[in-house]
Design an enzyme around this catalytic site. Structure first.
Site, mmCIF file in Angstrom:
data_model
loop_
_atom_site.group_PDB
_atom_site.id
_atom_site.type_symbol
_atom_site.label_atom_id
_atom_site.label_comp_id
_atom_site.label_asym_id
_atom_site.label_seq_id
_atom_site.Cartn_x
_atom_site.Cartn_y
_atom_site.Cartn_z
ATOM 1 N N CYS A 230 0.758 -1.490 -0.069
ATOM 2 C CA CYS A 230 -0.030 -0.021 0.014
ATOM 3 C C CYS A 230 0.943 1.433 -0.066
ATOM 4 C CB CYS A 230 -0.974 -0.051 1.208
ATOM 5 S SG CYS A 230 -1.944 1.636 1.384
ATOM 6 N N CYS B 185 -0.456 3.966 2.055
ATOM 7 C CA CYS B 185 -0.149 3.855 3.641
ATOM 8 C C CYS B 185 1.370 4.198 3.931
ATOM 9 C CB CYS B 185 -0.574 2.216 4.129
ATOM 10 S SG CYS B 185 -1.922 1.948 3.544
ATOM 11 N N ASP B 186 2.291 3.454 3.139
ATOM 12 C CA ASP B 186 3.642 3.494 3.526
ATOM 13 C C ASP B 186 4.670 4.277 2.782
ATOM 14 O OD1 ASP B 186 2.796 1.575 5.589
ATOM 15 O OD2 ASP B 186 3.054 0.052 4.275
#
Ligand code: NDP
Length: 316
Positions: free
Chosen positions: A139, A142-143
């Site tokens: 992701c 997300c990261d």
């Protein structure tokens, strides 16, 4: 049959969608039962740091956030159970569900929050650096931030991979995209955008052989051109896998309308309703576009409110 348990609300799955539904349903005195599923806490438990969920100014780890959500759901009385639902029968007004221990549950309402699972290549080195939080992620939203100013590699050639590569290109100095064939699967417009982005290098006909690192963190990816056989080491600190997601909807497909990729279809846009009255869906099981903890939580709230209204309408 004394084994049958009755409930007003059964919640299947324990990601942000399920726990939010549980908090709302408990507070509405629906006494929900939740089966946590195969991966208690859901996909977020494979994410290290969550920095984009409102309310955590310093960030929080995925597993810690899920424990807090669980505690919040339990505080209002949700019966949270370890185990999973492996069979349903939604043919009647009462929704019959069976847990893995054989328990039969008759639910007036059901919230499906079984999520989706990111697909991975399955390499041992990939799984190692995924589980230790050392630089493998599925992701970018997300990261990606953790790789700001660094070099990353992303595998995949669909719309997700293009979207994520483009997202990474704004943060990273260089993004190398590994495409296993000589064409993209993505829509033309998405592929063109990636091709036009200066700091994205696309390697066609390229497979990932191994994710390399010092055991703690990733420092390169070994790839192989599947036409020439040439192997190349690409230095990077982050390896992103964007080869698709699989919604966890298999057990519902006999009753619930799914789209051609297995995601649950909303019967009425703007609600959480499925084609079966009394069965609602929240989170990634119906979302292939946003896939965020916060959007899952939002739809979890909607599902609990829709379930509550459904029960109220039956009482009158
Ligand atoms: P897709 O299934 O569309 O694409 C998966 C990609 O990963 C393909 O290019 C595939 O290669 C590649 N792949 C699969 N397995 C491997 C492997 N083992 N090694 C290397 N590459 C591999 O998944 P997406 O998640 O991209 O998209 C799912 C759906 O969601 C699609 O319908 C898409 O259009 C939609 N979507 C729409 C978005 C939007 O409109 N904004 C954003 C994101 C997704 P190959 O092509 O060779 O099979």
């Amino acid at each position: 049959m004394n084994d049958i348990e009755k409930t007003k609300c059964l919640i299947i799955g324990s990601g942000p969608a399920g726990y939010t539904a549980a908090i709302y349903a408990s507070r509405a005195e629906m006494h929900p039962i939740m089966y946590q599923g195969m991966q208690p806490g859901g996909q977020l438990t494979t994410t290290n740091e969550v920095e984009n969920f409102p309310g955590y100014p310093e960030g929080v780890t995925g597993p810690a956030m899920m424990l807090e959500l669980e505690a919040q759901a339990k505080r209002f009385g949700t019966d949270v159970r370890f185990g999973f639902i492996n069979r349903v029968d939604f043919s009647g007004e009462i929704h019959k569900c069976w847990a893995d221990n054989g328990k039969e549950i008759h639910a007036e309402t059901v919230v499906i929050s079984t999520g989706a699972s990111a697909m991975y290549l399955g390499l041992e080195s990939e799984q190692h650096y995924l589980s230790n939080g050392g630089g493998v992620s599925a992701c970018a939203v997300c990261d990606g931030f953790f790789y700001k100013g660094q070099e990353t590699v992303i595998v995949g050639a669909g719309d997700s991979a293009c979207e994520e590569a483009h997202y990474l290109s704004k943060l990273c100095t260089k993004v190398t995209m590994l495409v296993r064939r000589d064409v993209f699967r993505a829509s033309k417009i998405m592929a063109e955008r990636v091709k036009k982005t200066k700091n994205i290098e696309i390697l066609y006909n390229t497979n990932t052989i191994e994710v390399l690192g010092d055991g703690e963190v990733v420092n390169a990816v070994l790839v192989k051109n599947n036409i020439t056989g040439k192997e190349t080491k690409i230095p990077c600190t982050g390896f992103f896998v964007a080869i698709g997601h699989k919604p966890n909807t298999e057990i519902f497909k006999k009753y619930i309308d799914l789209d051609n990729t297995g995601y649950i279809k909303y019967a009425q846009p703007g609600t959480s309703k499925t084609n079966i009255p009394g069965v609602f869906v929240a989170g990634d099981a119906a979302d292939k576009t946003y896939r965020q903890a916060i959007t899952a939580a939002g739809t979890g709230c909607m599902a609990a409110l829709d379930a509550e209204r459904y029960l109220a309408s039956k009482e009158h």
